[in-house]
Design a protein around this motif. Structure first.
Motif, mmCIF file in Angstrom:
data_model
loop_
_atom_site.group_PDB
_atom_site.id
_atom_site.type_symbol
_atom_site.label_atom_id
_atom_site.label_comp_id
_atom_site.label_asym_id
_atom_site.label_seq_id
_atom_site.Cartn_x
_atom_site.Cartn_y
_atom_site.Cartn_z
ATOM 1 N N UNK A 1 0.840 -1.204 0.000
ATOM 2 C CA UNK A 1 0.000 0.000 0.000
ATOM 3 C C UNK A 1 0.873 1.252 0.000
ATOM 4 N N UNK A 2 1.200 1.696 -1.195
ATOM 5 C CA UNK A 2 2.083 2.859 -1.323
ATOM 6 C C UNK A 2 1.440 4.109 -0.726
ATOM 7 N N UNK A 3 0.097 4.137 -0.663
ATOM 8 C CA UNK A 3 -0.572 5.310 -0.080
ATOM 9 C C UNK A 3 -0.159 5.521 1.372
ATOM 10 N N UNK A 4 0.059 4.416 2.104
ATOM 11 C CA UNK A 4 0.501 4.496 3.496
ATOM 12 C C UNK A 4 2.031 4.563 3.557
ATOM 13 N N UNK A 5 2.682 3.758 2.742
ATOM 14 C CA UNK A 5 4.149 3.714 2.737
ATOM 15 C C UNK A 5 4.748 5.084 2.439
ATOM 16 N N UNK A 6 4.159 5.811 1.475
ATOM 17 C CA UNK A 6 4.707 7.099 1.058
ATOM 18 C C UNK A 6 4.589 8.186 2.124
ATOM 19 N N UNK A 7 3.783 7.928 3.154
ATOM 20 C CA UNK A 7 3.678 8.896 4.248
ATOM 21 C C UNK A 7 4.933 8.896 5.106
ATOM 22 N N UNK A 8 5.702 7.784 5.059
ATOM 23 C CA UNK A 8 6.980 7.653 5.767
ATOM 24 C C UNK A 8 6.835 7.854 7.274
ATOM 25 N N UNK A 9 5.787 7.275 7.810
ATOM 26 C CA UNK A 9 5.549 7.341 9.256
ATOM 27 C C UNK A 9 5.964 6.044 9.935
ATOM 28 N N UNK A 10 5.654 4.907 9.298
ATOM 29 C CA UNK A 10 5.886 3.606 9.932
ATOM 30 C C UNK A 10 7.250 3.053 9.545
ATOM 31 N N UNK A 11 8.276 3.371 10.351
ATOM 32 C CA UNK A 11 9.599 2.802 10.104
ATOM 33 C C UNK A 11 9.639 1.369 10.629
ATOM 34 N N UNK A 12 10.790 0.720 10.530
ATOM 35 C CA UNK A 12 10.890 -0.683 10.926
ATOM 36 C C UNK A 12 10.554 -0.896 12.400
ATOM 37 N N UNK A 13 10.997 0.016 13.259
ATOM 38 C CA UNK A 13 10.698 -0.114 14.691
ATOM 39 C C UNK A 13 9.198 -0.040 14.951
ATOM 40 N N UNK A 14 8.527 0.911 14.277
ATOM 41 C CA UNK A 14 7.080 1.038 14.437
ATOM 42 C C UNK A 14 6.355 -0.202 13.915
ATOM 43 N N UNK A 15 6.807 -0.698 12.774
ATOM 44 C CA UNK A 15 6.179 -1.884 12.197
ATOM 45 C C UNK A 15 6.328 -3.090 13.120
ATOM 46 N N UNK A 16 7.507 -3.241 13.723
ATOM 47 C CA UNK A 16 7.737 -4.356 14.651
ATOM 48 C C UNK A 16 6.846 -4.231 15.885
ATOM 49 N N UNK A 17 6.718 -3.032 16.402
ATOM 50 C CA UNK A 17 5.892 -2.797 17.585
ATOM 51 C C UNK A 17 4.424 -3.107 17.287
ATOM 52 N N UNK A 18 3.926 -2.632 16.155
ATOM 53 C CA UNK A 18 2.531 -2.881 15.778
ATOM 54 C C UNK A 18 2.302 -4.369 15.563
ATOM 55 N N UNK A 19 3.266 -5.031 14.934
ATOM 56 C CA UNK A 19 3.132 -6.466 14.689
ATOM 57 C C UNK A 19 3.005 -7.237 16.001
ATOM 58 N N UNK A 20 3.751 -6.833 17.023
ATOM 59 C CA UNK A 20 3.659 -7.496 18.332
ATOM 60 C C UNK A 20 2.289 -7.259 18.970
ATOM 61 N N UNK A 21 1.776 -6.056 18.836
ATOM 62 C CA UNK A 21 0.444 -5.770 19.372
ATOM 63 C C UNK A 21 -0.610 -6.631 18.684
ATOM 64 N N UNK A 22 -0.487 -6.793 17.371
ATOM 65 C CA UNK A 22 -1.443 -7.610 16.632
ATOM 66 C C UNK A 22 -1.310 -9.093 16.978
ATOM 67 N N UNK A 23 -0.099 -9.522 17.330
ATOM 68 C CA UNK A 23 0.083 -10.914 17.749
ATOM 69 C C UNK A 23 -0.600 -11.167 19.096
ATOM 70 N N UNK A 24 -0.534 -10.199 19.999
ATOM 71 C CA UNK A 24 -1.244 -10.336 21.273
ATOM 72 C C UNK A 24 -2.744 -10.389 21.003
ATOM 73 N N UNK A 25 -3.226 -9.509 20.110
ATOM 74 C CA UNK A 25 -4.646 -9.526 19.737
ATOM 75 C C UNK A 25 -5.055 -10.908 19.219
ATOM 76 N N UNK A 26 -4.234 -11.486 18.352
ATOM 77 C CA UNK A 26 -4.534 -12.805 17.789
ATOM 78 C C UNK A 26 -4.601 -13.865 18.897
ATOM 79 N N UNK A 27 -3.670 -13.793 19.835
ATOM 80 C CA UNK A 27 -3.648 -14.743 20.947
ATOM 81 C C UNK A 27 -4.907 -14.618 21.794
#
Length: 357
Positions: free
Chosen positions: A272-298
């Motif tokens: 989704x280049x529409x979100x990617x081009x905003x340059x807000x979610x760097x690798x650290x942010x992506x990792x943090x969000x992914x962990x939150x979503x993993x807790x949600x899944x659990x």
């Protein structure tokens, strides 16, 4: 009936409590709030296809890829009672703009039980949900409520909807201390009902982050139809199952969320280049969000019982033990998601000229 000569002379004037410009087509819910605010004040004109830049009106024209009439009709249908509204396209200097004329109402016009009005050039809510201030409220909860109010001062429709959900969750947390954090904000509850409710609250707020991204993509597509175009194939069945173009755009935005729902934040960003081009979610942010979503899944699929997939993200835990968060842990994650959403929203408004309230 709109007086074309009159509105042509008005367009170019500075915005005021009876005149509002939007450069792009807003979603129906945002447009409904705007129409209600005019109807509850002095009436006036909403003009789409005009960009207000520091008080100067720039006629940019409205994209012809989407029709404004169906969105306006949906917006009016959200209002109770229905206000008196006229709307039509007009041409100014060779540019097509869309004018919505709203009459002043003698009774309050509401949307989802809320009353909006105009204050100068701003749309404000007249009857916000006011929470009684408590002397024993958790400091971190007070911080979350304060931040939510701050973030809500200028929002896309997507962010406003996201924050409304969080506001309701914060009120639940504030009212249920005895089962959610009976001992301390830093100690997970031992109350079984409290454990279940914690999992529900966490999952709903993580889900709502995904819903925000869907709604934001939808607003970006409406405002900038060219961003919707891609080489990805669709079936005739997918098109025919949608009632109109607006419904198809929302369907497409939801479809774009598939990778994120499977826990792949990086996959979602790359697709989704529409979100990617905003340059807000760097690798650290992506990792943090992914962990939150993993807790949600659990919490949603395993009732909090740790499995092998969860250990890939959180190796410090043990297989088959129960995962629990304290209320402080939960609120810190919510504060983080609110901050991320606010940053994404501000960047999207600037880049895509999205409508705000």
């Amino acid at each position: 009936m709109i007086d074309i000569e009159k509105i042509t002379n008005i367009i170019g004037s500075a915005e005021n409590n009876q005149l509002e410009y939007k450069a792009v087509l807003p979603p129906a819910r945002s447009l409904a709030q705007l129409i209600a605010s005019f109807s509850n004040t002095e009436g006036g004109y909403i003009v789409l296809g005009v960009h207000d830049i520091n008080g100067a009106a720039d006629i940019v024209g409205l994209s012809e890829d989407f029709h404004a009439n169906p969105v306006t009709i949906k917006a009016i249908d959200l209002l109770s009672p229905r206000p008196n509204v006229d709307y039509q396209y007009i041409s100014i200097n060779g540019k097509r703009v869309y004018v919505i004329m709203v009459e002043k109402s003698s009774v309050p016009i509401t949307i989802e039980g809320k009353i909006f009005s105009r204050k100068s050039t701003k749309t404000i809510i007249v009857n916000p949900d006011v929470k009684v201030k408590k002397t024993d409220r958790l400091q971190i909860l007070s911080k979350a409520m304060t931040q939510l109010t701050k973030y809500n001062q200028s929002s896309t429709g997507a962010k406003s909807k996201f924050l409304d959900h969080y506001s309701g969750v914060f009120n639940i947390i504030d009212d249920l201390k005895t089962i959610l954090y009976p001992q301390s904000e830093s100690i997970p509850t031992s109350n079984q009902e409290g454990k279940i409710l914690m999992r529900i609250l966490f999952s709903s707020c993580a889900d709502n982050f995904e819903i925000y991204l869907t709604d934001l993509l939808y607003e970006i597509y409406l405002a900038n139809p060219s961003t919707l175009k891609s080489g990805q194939q669709i079936t005739i069945k997918e098109v025919l199952e949608c009632a109109d173009m607006e419904e198809f755009v929302l369907y497409w935005a939801k479809k774009k969320l598939a990778k994120l729902q499977r826990g792949s934040v990086k996959g979602f960003i790359s697709d989704n280049t529409q979100i990617k081009d905003l340059q807000i979610l760097d690798n650290n942010n992506q990792d943090k969000i992914e962990k939150i979503l993993q807790i949600r899944h659990l919490y949603s699929h395993r009732n909090g019982i740790i499995d092998e997939k969860f250990l890939q993200y959180f190796p410090e835990f043990k297989l088959n033990e129960e995962h629990q968060l304290s209320i402080a842990d939960l609120l810190n994650d919510f504060l983080y998601l609110m901050k991320i959403v606010n940053s994404i929203d501000m960047a999207a408004v600037t880049k895509y000229h999205l409508a705000t309230l």
